[in-house]
Design an enzyme around this catalytic site. Structure first.
Site, mmCIF file in Angstrom:
data_model
loop_
_atom_site.group_PDB
_atom_site.id
_atom_site.type_symbol
_atom_site.label_atom_id
_atom_site.label_comp_id
_atom_site.label_asym_id
_atom_site.label_seq_id
_atom_site.Cartn_x
_atom_site.Cartn_y
_atom_site.Cartn_z
ATOM 1 N N GLU A 1 22.400 106.115 53.570
ATOM 2 C CA GLU A 1 22.888 107.481 53.777
ATOM 3 C C GLU A 1 23.967 107.411 54.843
ATOM 4 O O GLU A 1 23.691 107.099 56.004
ATOM 5 C CB GLU A 1 21.753 108.410 54.226
ATOM 6 C CG GLU A 1 22.190 109.840 54.427
ATOM 7 C CD GLU A 1 21.276 110.609 55.354
ATOM 8 O OE1 GLU A 1 21.802 111.405 56.157
ATOM 9 O OE2 GLU A 1 20.059 110.402 55.281
ATOM 10 N N CYS B 1 25.424 114.406 60.034
ATOM 11 C CA CYS B 1 26.150 114.036 58.815
ATOM 12 C C CYS B 1 26.367 115.231 57.910
ATOM 13 O O CYS B 1 27.321 115.250 57.125
ATOM 14 C CB CYS B 1 25.418 112.918 58.085
ATOM 15 S SG CYS B 1 23.735 113.335 57.579
#
Length: 481
Positions: free
Chosen positions: A246, A280
């Site tokens: 990720e 993020c």
């Protein structure tokens, strides 16, 4: 002060590697924790213990694994205040955010605990008479996990819970900037989970590199930057370990039309400035219909100027500092270069001095206008409290601006037009799509991205089974058939 060591085979063992410390981002002269990196021998011992522990753990009935995992989560929940304080002291975010992060981590983890007893295989009709075909799933084995500094609870738990639910052992290396929360989580597991099922390693990139390249590791899960993700991809290639990466994001909200502009902007600013923009899934780009540009820009400016900077321990604080001086200068560099390219600073745009926290790594919540899609600030992940505003003339151009970046993590659209909503769902090049709300994901939904934002199965949700287990086709010939 925190003084955790490496957790190997159920015991905290003092490392023999390089000593390091953590510091309070709001008061950088304050040492929060002292640690020592795990040695090469310690990494090997942890992996050997994980291999043995995993074999024992996989033999537990899935319902028993789920029961013990939930007992562990209960123990973590009892430590919520201690864990939240550790997050605030080492990472800097407000205490309320630390509590919220812990709560969300537990909700996600409880859903993943339930995955232990859900069906992930099935019976398939056979071609041959007298045969029975099945698709089976087994634990993958030893999982290596490397987690970042921005979510010291949520990200480790997103790896620990699914790994254990599916019968694996996990060897976790938290960020060397914020390891205390992960250590408190691991301490909560002692006496509940079998020894060897969860290990904690300490240190920086060299420890992580040695871990993910070891042939005793069957799967590598990482959350962090694209550059580090590529290095991990290469390091894991030697053993062909399965990967779940990720990575970063350059997330945008498209504001086309709304009957509640205030509610829309509240959600945009919340998604932009939580964790000081160091997340993020932060919204960092506002792509707005030209006719709404001025109203949106004014609303963003007012909200940015209402943010209260300060120590995360102060209840009045709504945004804490950046993690360290390096990150502070990195964000400032992006804004300075945006100015040089022609962007206008509507508000913010510089270091912030907080009287109660002299020397703290604070940056003003910033809104940039006159930003064109080709500018660096509109294309690269800033990872700070900076929003860019770019107008568009029609929805084709909005989608072009939205998708013309390397990243593909999350995106949001505000509109009441059903046709545009359908186009957004069909055409937004992102792993997570939000309509008429910000980018906060539900606890049971798959979490991940496409393009440069992710590789492999998503972190949580039902599809995580694709990473944490292996798939097997079984053919059973019935006796006498």
């Amino acid at each position: 002060m925190y003084t955790f060591h490496s957790l190997i085979d159920g015991e905290w063992q003092a490392g023999t590697g390089e000593a390091f410390a953590t510091f309070n981002p709001a008061a950088p002269d304050e040492t929060v924790g002292t640690y020592r990196a795990t040695s090469a021998d310690g990494i090997g011992a942890a992996l050997d213990a994980a291999r043995l522990g995993q074999a024992r753990w996989a033999a537990y009935p899935p319902a028993e694994r789920a029961r013990l995992l939930n007992r562990f989560l209960d123990a973590v929940e009892q430590q919520t205040e201690a864990i939240a304080h550790a997050v605030t002291l080492e990472q800097g975010k407000p205490l309320a955010e630390g509590r919220g992060e812990t709560g969300k981590a537990l909700r996600e983890a409880r859903f993943m605990a339930g995955e232990a007893v859900r069906s992930h295989g099935g019976v398939v009709p056979a071609q041959k008479p007298g045969c029975r075909n099945m698709v089976l799933r087994r634990p993958r084995g030893v999982i290596a996990a490397i987690t970042p500094w921005n979510f010291p609870v949520l990200t480790p738990m997103r790896k620990i819970a699914p790994a254990l639910a599916h019968g694996n052992a996990i060897v976790l290396k938290p960020s060397e900037l914020t390891p205390a929360a992960a250590c408190l989580i691991a301490e909560a597991a002692r006496g509940i989970l079998p020894d060897g099922v969860m290990q904690i390693l300490q240190g920086g990139g060299s420890v992580g590199g040695a871990l993910v390249s070891d042939r005793r590791v069957h799967g590598v899960t990482f959350t962090g930057s694209v550059a580090t993700g590529k290095a991990i991809y290469a390091a894991a290639a030697g053993s062909l370990a399965e990967l779940s990466l990720e990575l970063g994001g350059k997330n945008a909200v498209v504001i086309n039309d709304t009957d509640d502009l205030d509610g829309c902007l509240d959600q945009v600013v919340g998604a932009a400035f939580q964790c000081a923009g160091q997340r993020c899934t932060a919204i960092s780009r506002v792509i707005v219909a030209a006719g709404m540009h001025d109203a949106v820009a004014d609303g963003l400016r007012a909200r940015a100027e209402a943010v209260v900077l300060g120590s995360g321990q102060d209840p009045a604080t709504t945004m804490g500092p950046l993690i360290n001086r390096e990150q502070l200068e990195r964000v400032a560099g992006f804004v300075d270069r945006a100015r040089a390219e022609g962007a206008a600073v509507l508000t913010g745009g510089g270091h912030a001095r907080v009287e109660a926290c002299p020397g703290g790594h604070f940056y003003q919540p910033t809104v940039l206008t006159d930003v064109t899609p080709g500018m660096e600030a509109a294309r690269e992940e800033i990872f700070g409290p900076v929003l860019t505003v770019t107008p568009y003339r029609d929805f084709d151009q909005a989608l072009s601006i939205l998708n013309d970046v390397d990243y593909g993590l999350t995106s949001s659209l505000f509109s009441n037009d059903a046709a545009l909503i359908q186009r957004f769902l069909d055409e937004s090049d992102n792993g997570m799509l939000h309509v008429n709300h910000g980018t906060v994901p539900d606890d049971h939904m798959p979490f991940g991205g496409i393009k440069s934002s992710g590789v492999g199965a998503y972190s949580v949700g039902p599809s995580a089974v694709q990473f944490y287990t292996t798939e097997h086709s079984a053919y059973v010939k019935q006796a006498g058939g």
